[in-house]
Design a protein around this motif. Structure first.
Motif, short mmCIF file in Angstrom:
data_model
loop_
_atom_site.label_atom_id
_atom_site.label_comp_id
_atom_site.label_asym_id
_atom_site.label_seq_id
_atom_site.Cartn_x
_atom_site.Cartn_y
_atom_site.Cartn_z
N ARG A 259 -6.81 -4.06 -2.38
CA ARG A 259 -7.34 -4.11 -1.02
C ARG A 259 -8.58 -4.98 -1.06
O ARG A 259 -9.43 -4.85 -1.92
CB ARG A 259 -7.70 -2.72 -0.54
CG ARG A 259 -6.50 -1.81 -0.58
CD ARG A 259 -6.65 -0.75 0.45
NE ARG A 259 -5.61 0.23 0.25
CZ ARG A 259 -4.64 0.44 1.11
NH1 ARG A 259 -4.59 -0.25 2.20
NH2 ARG A 259 -3.73 1.35 0.88
N ASN B 254 -7.79 0.74 -4.20
CA ASN B 254 -6.61 0.00 -4.65
C ASN B 254 -5.47 0.98 -4.90
O ASN B 254 -5.69 2.15 -5.22
CB ASN B 254 -6.90 -0.77 -5.94
CG ASN B 254 -7.82 -1.93 -5.70
OD1 ASN B 254 -8.00 -2.39 -4.59
ND2 ASN B 254 -8.44 -2.41 -6.78
N TYR C 225 -1.75 -2.96 -5.91
CA TYR C 225 -2.00 -3.60 -4.61
C TYR C 225 -3.51 -3.58 -4.41
O TYR C 225 -4.12 -2.52 -4.30
CB TYR C 225 -1.30 -2.83 -3.50
CG TYR C 225 -1.64 -3.35 -2.12
CD1 TYR C 225 -1.20 -4.58 -1.67
CD2 TYR C 225 -2.44 -2.60 -1.26
CE1 TYR C 225 -1.52 -5.07 -0.42
CE2 TYR C 225 -2.77 -3.06 0.00
CZ TYR C 225 -2.31 -4.29 0.41
OH TYR C 225 -2.64 -4.77 1.65
N PRO D 19 0.81 -1.22 0.00
CA PRO D 19 0.00 0.00 0.00
C PRO D 19 0.85 1.28 0.00
O PRO D 19 0.33 2.35 -0.26
CB PRO D 19 -0.81 -0.11 1.28
CG PRO D 19 0.01 -0.98 2.17
CD PRO D 19 0.74 -1.92 1.27
N SER E 37 -7.27 4.01 2.20
CA SER E 37 -7.39 2.60 2.62
C SER E 37 -8.66 1.94 2.07
O SER E 37 -8.83 0.74 2.23
CB SER E 37 -7.37 2.51 4.14
OG SER E 37 -8.49 3.18 4.69
#
Length: 149
Positions: A148, A131, A146, A78, A128
């Motif tokens: 999520r 992505n 990454y 992240p 958060s």
């Protein structure tokens, strides 16, 4: 204009040191060609186990061990990270950008259903909930995402 081809292949002169497959005798022909690979059954067959006298009643058991390798879906996290770019081959820190995913839209929909209209934009502002896309800091090529979950 018609091309005329010889009826038989040309052979090398007897005095030359070149040896061709066409001039080899049939008994030496098997030495010049590579052997055929084994068939699938031959390559995968397990050798037959032989038993000595008195061992015929108990079959031999073999144990096989399997190793499972779990490969992560993305090496990126992240946060920005230091990498060597596969495109420009420089050692750089990745530039990141955020992209909404289905989870982001679901949270916004839930906020709407609970009539929290003033908070609907919050999932689109919080990193958060989205992505993370990684880009090279030098050449700006896309490197990976990454996700999520």
């Amino acid at each position: 204009m018609e091309k005329v081809y010889p009826a038989a292949p040309l052979e090398a002169p007897k005095g030359s040191g070149d040896v061709e497959a066409t001039s080899a005798s049939p008994e030496h022909q098997h030495l010049l060609s590579p052997p055929a690979p084994p068939s699938y059954d031959q390559a995968t067959a397990t050798p037959a186990e032989t038993t000595g006298p008195g061992e015929g009643s108990t079959p031999a058991t073999t144990t096989t061990h399997h190793t499972v390798v779990v490969v992560p879906s993305s090496p990126y996290g992240p946060e920005p990270m230091d990498i060597q770019c596969p495109y420009c081959h420089n050692h750089v820190r990745t530039r990141i950008s955020y992209k909404p995913n289905s989870r982001t839209h679901l949270i916004a929909l839930l906020l709407c259903l609970f009539q929290l209209y003033c908070c609907v934009c919050l999932p689109y502002c919080i990193s958060s909930c989205m992505n993370t896309n990684h880009y090279c800091g030098m050449c700006d090529h896309y490197l990976g995402t990454y996700d999520r979950k």
